[in-house]
Write an enzyme that holds these catalytic residues in place. Structure first.
Site, short mmCIF file in Angstrom:
data_model
loop_
_atom_site.label_atom_id
_atom_site.label_comp_id
_atom_site.label_asym_id
_atom_site.label_seq_id
_atom_site.Cartn_x
_atom_site.Cartn_y
_atom_site.Cartn_z
N ASN A 220 0.82 -1.21 0.00
CA ASN A 220 0.00 0.00 0.00
C ASN A 220 0.85 1.26 0.00
OD1 ASN A 220 -3.14 -0.21 0.32
ND2 ASN A 220 -2.29 -1.96 1.44
N GLY A 221 2.11 1.14 0.38
CA GLY A 221 2.99 2.30 0.34
C GLY A 221 3.16 2.83 -1.06
N ILE A 246 -11.19 -7.99 1.61
CA ILE A 246 -12.60 -8.31 1.36
C ILE A 246 -12.76 -9.30 0.22
CG2 ILE A 246 -13.37 -6.11 2.30
CD1 ILE A 246 -13.75 -5.13 -0.58
N CYS A 331 -6.74 -0.91 9.44
CA CYS A 331 -6.40 -1.71 8.26
C CYS A 331 -6.07 -0.71 7.15
CB CYS A 331 -7.53 -2.67 7.90
SG CYS A 331 -9.15 -1.89 7.72
N SER A 332 -6.63 -0.89 5.97
CA SER A 332 -6.37 0.09 4.91
C SER A 332 -7.28 1.30 5.04
CB SER A 332 -6.55 -0.58 3.54
OG SER A 332 -5.58 -1.61 3.36
N ASP A 333 -8.60 1.06 4.97
CA ASP A 333 -9.55 2.16 5.06
C ASP A 333 -10.13 2.32 6.47
OD1 ASP A 333 -9.33 2.76 2.34
OD2 ASP A 333 -10.72 1.16 1.82
N TRP A 335 -12.62 0.48 7.90
CA TRP A 335 -14.06 0.25 8.09
C TRP A 335 -14.46 -1.20 7.89
CZ3 TRP A 335 -14.25 4.42 3.92
CH2 TRP A 335 -13.95 3.90 2.65
N ASP A 336 -13.53 -2.11 7.59
CA ASP A 336 -13.87 -3.53 7.42
C ASP A 336 -13.20 -4.36 8.51
OD1 ASP A 336 -15.53 -3.44 5.10
OD2 ASP A 336 -13.77 -2.98 3.90
N ARG A 337 -11.94 -4.72 8.31
CA ARG A 337 -11.23 -5.52 9.31
C ARG A 337 -11.09 -4.76 10.63
NH1 ARG A 337 -6.61 -6.89 4.94
NH2 ARG A 337 -7.34 -4.84 4.26
#
Length: 746
Positions: A220-221, A246, A331-333, A335-337
């Site tokens: 993601n970097g 996801i 996590c990334s955003d 709102w999930d994990r």
């Protein structure tokens, strides 16, 4: 009787109608078929609109008509939950306090901020945020620019006794070289590590839990994201949990459903798995092939993913509970994990979340308020439109609009400019719907069911409650879980236009009370009144039969029949308990009545004893007077008006009465109430003259000078208020002791 089944074939406009009839006339069937043919296009359009809604308002929640379960404002419940976390649970918020901005309270460490009241700082965060008390709102606006989607670190759960917190955020924007920093972000994260409250020296330790695998975080970097560096945050340790994204969860669930459809008792084609393809699915009797076939359940990876979420949540809860450490999860955003880990760790830490009301507060806080995209993950239309690339990208904007909360026009114009920029960058020919379907929330509820199986005494709700809850979430009947964020639900006005899921479930439970299937009959809060810290050996999940097997293996899905039988026994026991309580109440009433009657009888007996005692006393006085009169040479006849000796009260045994021996030694009571009349007759030897007058004339010292008698004015003798026709010899009376002689027994 007629049964009409209407459907349509996917990919075509052919509508299929199947009519099953019994005892129906031919003319009626013909009329039904003709009516269907005439309306087939309208029926097809209605079915297509219901199965594949293009707009938010085409969902069943808005076309099913009015309901008694009207939705209430979830923002009020969010503020009330913040009050509880701050130790201000006695306070209650309202729509008025929120509109007036009077909800911004605090304790020694944390405060409620309204910096995102208009959703200008972060469109996917709630309007109210729980942040460190030492951080100003201007610092929050600076810190949000360093996090993806402007989802800065905020507090999700805090321990008001120790000061430990559980915070959540999105990934930091450290860049490709992983060298970007933000002083505002570092100050905000450092403020989460307050000093220990129990006299320990120094600040508490900080853990940053990255839910992603390490390689994904590094990848993601390249897009500007990444992970934190422990050297930039005070007393910090970075931990990676390795939970997949996801897309991996979606593929895992597809493989799981394929396995259940293939090896279930009854699959989608209606054929048993034992008979399909000549039994090939079971290896034609080859046991090694059968075991390999069963192992495909593990190949789906669903249970592995569930175990990873459980293990990460248990690790977070253990660090917070045992070390009083603070935790930042992302996590990334975010709102999930992140929602999975934070919500499950809060469930382990706080017993309140293991009740039905607490479970509602947990879901509304960590899933609904903090912007889990339910519309995208469930494949439903959102408030923004059809879900094309430009509208989807507008939701994922990384730069916040922090111009001014009081200038909505500038906010909307900035969003429009950003949207037009993104639209111009993407060719129209490449616009494709975003594939964002994923069972993230289903997986989290599955994890809750695993904890419920491990700790059956710790949860107020049952597995049946979780199944009904998931069905309601996915049914599109309720507006609570529509759209992607609180911001979208507020703008769409879902609170007033849709039905409330929580009220619906509450009405279901109200019909039967505590005996309803939603209540866990084994719930005992005293057994687990603190954190649940499951060891690693207890985190081995199994397939959730009540949910995953209810269609493929219906008989096995009801494997909890023991619980159902126990529930029936509990209901019978409850009925017997009610009957026992009723019998005990009746017995107490009868006992009270008997005691009252006994007291009345005792009172009447005492009154009777008093009357008899007075009568006996009068009788004794009469006897004394009789002896005194007879000593003067008169004959006295005493007539009693009642039989005192045979009075019923004499035979009654009373514990508090006093007796004295009278006359011939009989035992008589001290008091009696008997009226006595005395008649006196003088001896008359010759029958001529009045002996009383003769004695009176010769002996009476009060005789007048003229020799006449002054009686009755002389007062020579009387009994109480009545004169007695007797002229006494006072010399004889002077020689007697009235008290010592005349009233002694004969």
């Amino acid at each position: 009787m007629r049964i009409i089944i209407i459907g349509f074939r996917p990919g075509t406009k052919q509508v299929v109608m199947v009519i099953a009839f019994l005892n129906c006339d031919f003319f009626g069937i013909i009329m039904i078929i003709l009516a269907f043919i005439l309306q087939r296009h309208a029926i097809f359009a209605a079915l297509l609109k219901g199965t594949r809604p293009a707009r938010l308002w085409d969902l069943y929640a808005f076309t099913s008509g009015p309901s008694n379960c009207s939705s209430t404002n979830s923002r009020v419940r969010l503020v009330n939950e913040y009050y509880r976390l701050l130790g201000l649970g006695s306070l209650q918020s309202s729509i008025g306090t929120i509109e007036d901005g009077l909800f911004k309270l605090s304790n020694d460490w944390w405060r409620i901020s309204d910096v995102n009241a208009n959703y200008n700082m972060c469109a996917t965060y709630p309007f109210a945020l729980l942040v460190p008390k030492s951080i100003r709102d201007t610092d929050l606006l600076k810190a949000c620019t360093f996090r993806a989607r402007c989802r800065l670190p905020v507090i999700s759960w805090c321990d008001k006794r120790t000061g430990a917190v559980l915070a959540r955020s999105s990934q930091p924007l450290v860049g490709l070289m992983m060298n970007m920093r933000s002083n505002a972000d570092e100050s905000l994260v450092g403020a989460l590590c307050t000093r220990h409250s129990k006299g320990k020296e120094g600040r508490r330790k900080l853990y940053i839990a990255d839910a992603r695998p390490r390689k994904n975080a590094l990848a993601n970097g390249a897009m500007g994201g990444g992970s934190e560096s422990s050297s930039n945050y005070f007393q910090c340790e970075i931990v990676f949990f390795g939970i997949d994204n996801i897309h991996a969860m979606r593929d895992s669930l597809v493989r799981l459903r394929d396995y259940l459809d293939t090896h279930g008792t009854k699959s989608s084609d209606g054929m048993s798995s034992f008979l399909r393809n000549g039994g090939w699915t079971w290896g034609r009797g080859n046991l090694s092939s059968m075991s390999a076939s069963v192992s495909t359940l593990g190949d789906s990876g669903w249970l592995i993913h569930v175990q990873n979420v459980l293990a990460g949540s248990a690790w977070i809860a253990a660090r917070v509970a045992l070390e009083s450490a603070s935790m930042v999860v992302h996590c990334s955003d975010g709102w999930d994990r992140t929602s999975q880990l934070v919500a499950l760790a809060s469930l382990l830490l706080d017993p309140y979340y293991r009740t039905i009301n607490g479970f509602q507060a947990l879901v509304e806080k960590d899933w609904l308020a903090f912007g889990h995209p339910f519309a995208d993950r469930a494949g439903m239309p959102s408030f923004s439109g059809s879900g094309s690339i430009p509208l989807e990208l507008s939701r994922h904007a990384s730069s916040p609009n922090i111009t001014s909360p009081s200038s909505p026009s500038s906010s909307s114009s900035s969003s429009i400019r950003h949207l037009s920029t993104l639209t111009s960058q993407a060719p129209v020919s490449n616009v494709q719907p975003s594939n964002s379907y994923s069972p993230i929330f289903l997986q989290w509820v599955d994890c809750v069911s695993q904890l419920l199986r491990t700790y059956p005494f710790a949860f107020e709700f049952s597995s049946a409650f979780l199944v009904d809850f998931l069905d309601c979430v996915l049914s599109c009947r309720f507006g609570n879980f529509l759209c992607n964020s609180e911001n979208e639900r507020v703008k769409a006005g879902l609170f007033d236009a849709s039905t409330c899921l929580w009220k619906h479930l509450a009405e279901m439970r109200a019909s039967e009370g505590k005996t309803h299937a939603h209540y866990n009959m084994f719930y005992d809060p005293s057994k687990h009144d603190g954190p649940l810290l499951p060891p690693a050996a207890a985190l081995a999940p199994t397939l959730w039969p009540q949910f995953h097997l209810r269609w493929a293996c219906p008989s096995e899905a009801h494997s909890s029949q023991v619980e159902a039988q126990c529930r029936d026994m509990m209901e019978k026991f409850s009925e017997l308990q009610k009957a026992k309580d009723l019998a005990e109440n009746n017995a107490r009433e009868i006992t009270t009545s008997m005691e009252s009657l006994t007291a009345e009888l005792l009172s009447e007996s005492q009154v009777s004893y008093s009357a008899v005692a007075l009568a006996r006393k009068a009788n004794l006085e009469n006897a004394g007077i009789k002896r005194a009169i007879e000593s003067l040479g008169y004959k006295v006849r005493v007539s009693d008006t009642a039989d005192i000796e045979n009075h019923p009260a004499k035979t009654t045994d009373m514990p508090s009465r006093t007796r004295e021996t009278v006359g011939n030694g009989e035992s008589n009571d001290e008091k009696t109430d008997l009226s006595v009349s005395i008649a006196i007759t003088a001896d008359n030897d010759d029958g001529s003259g009045n002996f009383t007058n003769r004695i009176c004339e010769s002996l009476c010292p009060l005789r007048g000078e003229d020799g006449g008698c002054k009686w009755p004015n002389a007062g020579c003798a009387r009994l109480r208020s009545q004169f007695v026709g007797l002229k006494a010899n006072y010399d004889a009376f002077d020689r007697l002791s009235i008290y010592d002689s005349y009233f002694q027994p004969e």
